[in-house]
Design a protein around this motif. Structure first.
Motif, PDB file in Angstrom:
ATOM      1  N   LEU A 120      23.949  -1.188  27.144  1.00 26.58           N
ATOM      2  CA  LEU A 120      22.554  -1.087  26.720  1.00 26.58           C
ATOM      3  C   LEU A 120      21.715  -0.363  27.759  1.00 26.58           C
ATOM      4  CD1 LEU A 120      21.985  -4.636  25.148  1.00 26.58           C
ATOM      5  CD2 LEU A 120      22.592  -2.494  24.006  1.00 26.58           C
ATOM      6  N   HIS A 121      22.014  -0.594  29.039  1.00 29.48           N
ATOM      7  CA  HIS A 121      21.289   0.103  30.106  1.00 29.48           C
ATOM      8  C   HIS A 121      21.581   1.605  30.054  1.00 29.48           C
ATOM      9  CE1 HIS A 121      19.380   0.761  33.975  1.00 29.48           C
ATOM     10  NE2 HIS A 121      20.474   1.368  34.403  1.00 29.48           N
ATOM     11  N   ALA A 122      22.844   1.965  29.866  1.00 26.71           N
ATOM     12  CA  ALA A 122      23.209   3.378  29.785  1.00 26.71           C
ATOM     13  C   ALA A 122      22.570   4.039  28.566  1.00 26.71           C
ATOM     14  CB  ALA A 122      24.728   3.520  29.735  1.00 26.71           C
ATOM     15  N   LEU A 123      22.511   3.325  27.452  1.00 26.16           N
ATOM     16  CA  LEU A 123      21.874   3.881  26.255  1.00 26.16           C
ATOM     17  C   LEU A 123      20.381   4.092  26.473  1.00 26.16           C
ATOM     18  CD1 LEU A 123      23.633   1.786  23.452  1.00 26.16           C
ATOM     19  CD2 LEU A 123      23.962   4.221  23.945  1.00 26.16           C
ATOM     20  N   ALA A 124      19.737   3.159  27.161  1.00 24.54           N
ATOM     21  CA  ALA A 124      18.301   3.281  27.412  1.00 24.54           C
ATOM     22  C   ALA A 124      17.984   4.491  28.274  1.00 24.54           C
ATOM     23  CB  ALA A 124      17.782   2.009  28.077  1.00 24.54           C
TER      24      ALA A 124
ATOM     25  N   ALA B 159      22.014   2.666  16.690  1.00 26.48           N
ATOM     26  CA  ALA B 159      23.334   2.569  16.056  1.00 26.48           C
ATOM     27  C   ALA B 159      24.402   2.216  17.085  1.00 26.48           C
ATOM     28  CB  ALA B 159      23.673   3.887  15.364  1.00 26.48           C
ATOM     29  N   ALA B 160      24.378   2.899  18.230  1.00 27.16           N
ATOM     30  CA  ALA B 160      25.377   2.645  19.268  1.00 27.16           C
ATOM     31  C   ALA B 160      25.266   1.224  19.798  1.00 27.16           C
ATOM     32  CB  ALA B 160      25.212   3.655  20.401  1.00 27.16           C
ATOM     33  N   ALA B 161      24.047   0.742  20.004  1.00 25.60           N
ATOM     34  CA  ALA B 161      23.857  -0.620  20.505  1.00 25.60           C
ATOM     35  C   ALA B 161      24.330  -1.650  19.492  1.00 25.60           C
ATOM     36  CB  ALA B 161      22.385  -0.850  20.844  1.00 25.60           C
ATOM     37  N   THR B 162      24.022  -1.427  18.211  1.00 23.53           N
ATOM     38  CA  THR B 162      24.437  -2.357  17.157  1.00 23.53           C
ATOM     39  C   THR B 162      25.948  -2.459  17.083  1.00 23.53           C
ATOM     40  OG1 THR B 162      22.444  -1.876  15.863  1.00 23.53           O
ATOM     41  CG2 THR B 162      24.314  -2.835  14.681  1.00 23.53           C
TER      42      THR B 162
END
Length: 212
Positions: free
Chosen positions: A95-99, A55-58
């Protein structure tokens, strides 16, 4: 000679500053026995944190593509938030931080809501199984921010549980439902992230109207 007053008016679409607030403290599955942390989640079913990352990435990608600046904060870590930025390189940072986001030991209690940019749109991505994320959202709303609470809890399976555990699960879910109702009364928009595409666009439209 008369005095004339000239007023110059300019109107432009202002960029919005959006802060996505990820609650990585919870990583629970559809089996409520995993909620206490003693039972591992199923490797074949997405957990709440998997859904939260998606959701955050989208949303980050959608806001950045329309020219807004996006930042990322994580309630589950003491690391400093990623400040708002724009462009493809900034999306890669998000995206890196989310991963890398994951529960880090015992979930820390929030003593105060993280600092965010003045006038920012806040999207709090959480299961709202405890009061911390909801309290932060309510504080931001009281400070005048536009706040969206994005619920990423999957539908729990309780049919095969003993009666005592079913009752405990229902109590937890009832408290959570009451918490979300209080957020709505405080002016927070509560959205259930059921379908990441359709609901994602709806969240984007709701938030954009009050952010710029």
């Amino acid at each position: 000679m008369g005095t004339q007053l000239y007023v110059r008016r300019t109107q432009a679409l202002a960029e919005a500053v959006v802060t996505i607030v990820l609650d990585s403290r919870d990583d629970v599955g559809v089996d409520v026995r995993t909620w206490a942390g003693g039972t591992p989640t199923s490797p074949v079913e997405p957990t709440s944190l998997d859904i939260a990352r998606q959701a955050a990435a989208t949303l980050a990608r959608a806001y950045l593509e329309q020219g807004d600046r996006v930042g990322l904060a994580d309630l589950g870590t003491r690391r400093r938030p990623l400040p708002a930025g724009a462009g493809r390189r900034h999306l890669a940072r998000i995206l890196h931080a989310l991963a890398l986001s994951r529960p880090e030991g015992e979930p820390p209690r929030l003593r105060r809501a993280p600092q965010v940019s003045t006038g920012a749109l806040l999207i709090v991505v959480s299961t709202f199984l405890d009061s911390d994320a909801a309290a932060a959202a309510e504080m931001w709303a009281a400070a005048g921010h536009r706040v969206i609470a994005l619920d990423v809890l999957t539908t729990p399976h309780v049919a095969d549980l003993p009666a005592a555990e079913v009752l405990a699960a229902r109590l937890v879910l009832a408290e959570r439902a009451s918490r979300l109702r209080r957020l709505e009364l405080a002016g927070v928009v509560v959205v259930d992230w059921v379908d990441s595409g359709r609901v994602g666009l709806d969240v984007l439209a709701r938030g954009r109207r009050g952010a710029a």
